[in-house]
Design a protein around this motif. Sequence first.
Motif, PDB file in Angstrom:
ATOM      1  N   PRO A  23      69.232  30.939  92.334  1.00 54.60           N
ATOM      2  CA  PRO A  23      68.125  29.971  91.863  1.00 54.60           C
ATOM      3  C   PRO A  23      68.091  30.426  90.564  1.00 54.60           C
ATOM      4  O   PRO A  23      67.724  31.808  90.275  1.00 54.60           O
ATOM      5  N   LEU A  24      67.572  29.609  89.620  1.00 55.09           N
ATOM      6  CA  LEU A  24      67.426  30.028  88.314  1.00 55.09           C
ATOM      7  C   LEU A  24      66.206  29.422  88.061  1.00 55.09           C
ATOM      8  O   LEU A  24      65.927  28.147  88.195  1.00 55.09           O
ATOM      9  N   THR A  25      65.044  30.329  87.903  1.00 58.06           N
ATOM     10  CA  THR A  25      63.671  29.714  87.579  1.00 58.06           C
ATOM     11  C   THR A  25      63.162  29.753  86.037  1.00 58.06           C
ATOM     12  O   THR A  25      62.219  29.461  86.028  1.00 58.06           O
ATOM     13  N   ASP A  26      63.778  30.638  85.546  1.00 61.43           N
ATOM     14  CA  ASP A  26      63.111  30.934  83.956  1.00 61.43           C
ATOM     15  C   ASP A  26      63.902  29.555  83.243  1.00 61.43           C
ATOM     16  O   ASP A  26      64.950  29.930  82.834  1.00 61.43           O
ATOM     17  N   PRO A  27      62.986  29.000  82.695  1.00 62.07           N
ATOM     18  CA  PRO A  27      63.661  27.704  81.788  1.00 62.07           C
ATOM     19  C   PRO A  27      64.181  28.295  80.444  1.00 62.07           C
ATOM     20  O   PRO A  27      65.005  27.282  79.972  1.00 62.07           O
ATOM     21  N   LYS A  28      63.780  29.401  80.257  1.00 63.04           N
ATOM     22  CA  LYS A  28      64.235  29.756  78.618  1.00 63.04           C
ATOM     23  C   LYS A  28      65.903  30.213  79.060  1.00 63.04           C
ATOM     24  O   LYS A  28      66.534  30.316  77.868  1.00 63.04           O
ATOM     25  N   ARG A  29      66.417  30.259  80.183  1.00 58.38           N
ATOM     26  CA  ARG A  29      67.734  30.727  80.318  1.00 58.38           C
ATOM     27  C   ARG A  29      68.214  29.443  80.935  1.00 58.38           C
ATOM     28  O   ARG A  29      69.414  29.511  81.478  1.00 58.38           O
ATOM     29  N   ALA A  30      67.730  28.401  80.537  1.00 63.13           N
ATOM     30  CA  ALA A  30      68.282  27.132  81.099  1.00 63.13           C
ATOM     31  C   ALA A  30      69.776  27.212  80.795  1.00 63.13           C
ATOM     32  O   ALA A  30      70.818  26.297  81.268  1.00 63.13           O
ATOM     33  N   ASN A  31      70.190  27.442  79.377  1.00 59.05           N
ATOM     34  CA  ASN A  31      71.601  27.123  78.995  1.00 59.05           C
ATOM     35  C   ASN A  31      72.546  28.181  79.679  1.00 59.05           C
ATOM     36  O   ASN A  31      73.810  27.869  79.677  1.00 59.05           O
ATOM     37  N   GLU A  32      72.146  28.914  80.494  1.00 57.77           N
ATOM     38  CA  GLU A  32      72.941  29.489  81.441  1.00 57.77           C
ATOM     39  C   GLU A  32      73.187  29.121  82.830  1.00 57.77           C
ATOM     40  O   GLU A  32      73.781  29.411  83.604  1.00 57.77           O
ATOM     41  N   LYS A  60      62.767  17.661  81.599  1.00 57.27           N
ATOM     42  CA  LYS A  60      61.647  18.528  82.492  1.00 57.27           C
ATOM     43  C   LYS A  60      61.836  19.694  82.398  1.00 57.27           C
ATOM     44  O   LYS A  60      60.801  20.633  82.228  1.00 57.27           O
ATOM     45  N   VAL A  61      63.168  20.397  82.174  1.00 58.90           N
ATOM     46  CA  VAL A  61      63.496  21.692  82.073  1.00 58.90           C
ATOM     47  C   VAL A  61      62.730  22.090  80.624  1.00 58.90           C
ATOM     48  O   VAL A  61      61.939  23.255  80.480  1.00 58.90           O
ATOM     49  N   LYS A  62      63.100  21.493  79.665  1.00 60.29           N
ATOM     50  CA  LYS A  62      62.676  21.706  78.312  1.00 60.29           C
ATOM     51  C   LYS A  62      61.054  21.940  78.219  1.00 60.29           C
ATOM     52  O   LYS A  62      60.503  22.533  77.577  1.00 60.29           O
ATOM     53  N   VAL A  63      60.294  20.724  78.841  1.00 63.41           N
ATOM     54  CA  VAL A  63      59.070  20.964  78.916  1.00 63.41           C
ATOM     55  C   VAL A  63      58.279  22.170  79.517  1.00 63.41           C
ATOM     56  O   VAL A  63      57.666  22.756  79.114  1.00 63.41           O
ATOM     57  N   LYS A  64      59.048  22.579  80.664  1.00 64.24           N
ATOM     58  CA  LYS A  64      58.569  23.985  81.542  1.00 64.24           C
ATOM     59  C   LYS A  64      58.854  25.099  80.351  1.00 64.24           C
ATOM     60  O   LYS A  64      58.187  26.041  80.156  1.00 64.24           O
ATOM     61  N   ALA A  65      59.749  24.998  79.513  1.00 62.21           N
ATOM     62  CA  ALA A  65      60.128  26.016  78.617  1.00 62.21           C
ATOM     63  C   ALA A  65      59.164  26.014  77.613  1.00 62.21           C
ATOM     64  O   ALA A  65      58.618  27.153  77.152  1.00 62.21           O
ATOM     65  N   GLN A  66      58.632  24.760  77.008  1.00 64.83           N
ATOM     66  CA  GLN A  66      57.775  24.723  76.032  1.00 64.83           C
ATOM     67  C   GLN A  66      56.150  25.263  76.431  1.00 64.83           C
ATOM     68  O   GLN A  66      55.599  25.902  75.820  1.00 64.83           O
ATOM     69  N   ARG A  67      55.996  25.098  77.904  1.00 65.61           N
ATOM     70  CA  ARG A  67      54.841  25.465  78.541  1.00 65.61           C
ATOM     71  C   ARG A  67      54.869  26.946  78.967  1.00 65.61           C
ATOM     72  O   ARG A  67      53.766  27.499  79.308  1.00 65.61           O
ATOM     73  N   GLY A  68      56.028  27.593  79.081  1.00 68.77           N
ATOM     74  CA  GLY A  68      56.083  28.877  79.393  1.00 68.77           C
ATOM     75  C   GLY A  68      55.878  28.999  80.820  1.00 68.77           C
ATOM     76  O   GLY A  68      55.636  30.070  81.368  1.00 68.77           O
ATOM     77  N   GLU A  69      56.240  28.135  81.610  1.00 64.92           N
ATOM     78  CA  GLU A  69      56.153  27.898  83.018  1.00 64.92           C
ATOM     79  C   GLU A  69      57.271  28.061  83.762  1.00 64.92           C
ATOM     80  O   GLU A  69      58.388  27.806  83.170  1.00 64.92           O
TER      81      GLU A  69
END
Lengths: 351, 351
Positions: free
Chosen positions: A211-220, A188-197
């Motif tokens: 809290p981390l809300t930017d899915p592009k930073r998911a690897n952190e 679901k995190v990957k999907v958010k990143a793909q959609r830019g949400e």
Amino acid sequence: MTAGNVSYDQLRDFIAGIYQAAGVPAADAGTVAGLMAQADVIGADGHGVFRLPQYIRRIRAGGMNPRAVPRVVEERPASALIDGDNGLGHLATSMAARTAIGKARTQGVAWCGVRNGNHAGPASLYARMVQEAGMIGLYLAVGSANHLPPWGGLELLLSTNPIAVAVPAGEEPPIVLDMATTVAAYGKVKVKAQRGEAMPEGWMIDHQGNPLTDPKRANEGLLLPIGGYKGYGLALIFGLLAGTLNGAAMGRDVVDFNADDTTVTNTGQAVLAIDIAAFGDPAEFRRSVDALSRDLRGSRRLPGVDRIWLPGEQSRLTRLKREAEGVPIPPALRSQLDALARDLGAAALAA
Amino acid sequence: MTAGNVSYDQLRDFIAGIYQAAGVPAADAGTVAGLMAQADVIGADGHGVFRLPQYIRRIRAGGMNPRAVPRVVEERPASALIDGDNGLGHLATSMAARTAIGKARTQGVAWCGVRNGNHAGPASLYARMVQEAGMIGLYLAVGSANHLPPWGGLELLLSTNPIAVAVPAGEEPPIVLDMATTVAAYGKVKVKAQRGEAMPEGWMIDHQGNPLTDPKRANEGLLLPIGGYKGYGLALIFGLLAGTLNGAAMGRDVVDFNADDTTVTNTGQAVLAIDIAAFGDPAEFRRSVDALSRDLRGSRRLPGVDRIWLPGEQSRLTRLKREAEGVPIPPALRSQLDALARDLGAAALAA
């Protein structure tokens, strides 16, 4: 069928053709293809044909055995341990479900574990296999990559270890729970990143605990377990039952199968089958499940809530829709699958 | 022993004396008293001697059978259904655990359900009974009052149905998870009210769906399940397995045993025992659990976190402390217990 979509049969035959071209015996190719196509039909889009290129990559890299012969290595009247021979995960896991069903028929209940298996698709597949035999099915698995730290920790030592339980009903649909032990599954995190949400707060935290809300930073970031320490406890326990008990990987030993195509994953799973008839009249049980389902669905709702769902109802609606209209294949995935077919000299997926 | 505290033996003997005075046969009184005293020793303060006045009230009101004889009413080699004869819940549930252990020894695994039982104390008691026999124990129960609506709903149709799992280790303590499927158990809400403290957001919502943080308004509120719809799914599934499968109360049929002393509760529980030896070498399993425990406990921590806990470690520390120092009995509870003893002509709890 909706234009551009593919039917279950088309998907299954395509997947089976790819596997055969990659050296998997026809019968095994058919078994796995049927289960993967079923995953797509029930809406588990991240666990069906989407995984095919990765599985094939792993076979070709020598990380998975295309000619595996899973076999029972420990057995008691109500239990078995199956060694998956490092083959496609679906083979050993469906064998575990079949074995559990057969044993439960006479013993009342049975528990079958798997070691030396691989990723086997959505958890609900195997719980539903038991439920379709008229029993209650429970399935646990060690996830195929660690995304979860222990509660209070920073190191990704646990996976989103899922549970699925499927309970037969009478006239109502079966109740089918299929859930990861984290608030959000990593997909679901990957999907958010793909959609830019942005992700909602509560899915992930960063290494400071914020809290981390930017899915592009998911690897952190670190996924959060459901209910804090409770979800951590469930992920740990499910991993002990599906992994450690079977001599399968758990904790530090879990191989990230997204990043590594060659190391043997030694994935573990477990299936429990409970024969309802061992506890009373199955017809009465089914009537009770029906009554409970109707009570819950028909009960008063919070403001703004349109409907109360039973677990499994939404994926059942997806299944009914896709059985009628076919499975949509996103263009990027179709290109990947076309390339795979060309590469292996196998038949392409029907247009 | 700390002044004012009581030992396990004192507590057990006191409880057994009360039960005998209320008409419970000596052997049964001893069994239940031992389990209740154990609940206090492990720190499950809301599930031990605290419940004695309520249980006695129910016996005297005719709602519970003091001379119950639980018996097996359905049986297969790896399963049993026990009818608790509406007696003290601990009797049927400990019989289920003993039966599951005995069957798992030969069958590999065994599952025993209870119907027509009653509240049986903390979930971990029965999972630990199996673990102390060297096996993995799992326990599920239907809670004895509904405090949870279905996800999106307003009606309290579900309880905080708990799960406990106990896993043997080698040199490390066993891993013992014991959790309700709600963010907070209802007892924690009561403690906040007693202390005049606000609840954190996330424990309860009001009938508009807004956060409810005043514990004095708890009767206007709804507990929240862990992970939203996931915890709702778990509470439902655990209830189906511990209740519906056994022909025990579930959903609308659950009697609020805090508000009603006379209606038969028909409480359901279930115990699963897994014999580790049916899946490989138990010594190797125990070493793997030790290694995993150490990996998790020794892993890097979030800023400000002093220690990573394994499930069950905190209640184990409480047990070790209380075994040495005795169990503290709050003055209000002691007065209640003294009155109960006078009333029944039984020996008072040691000062």
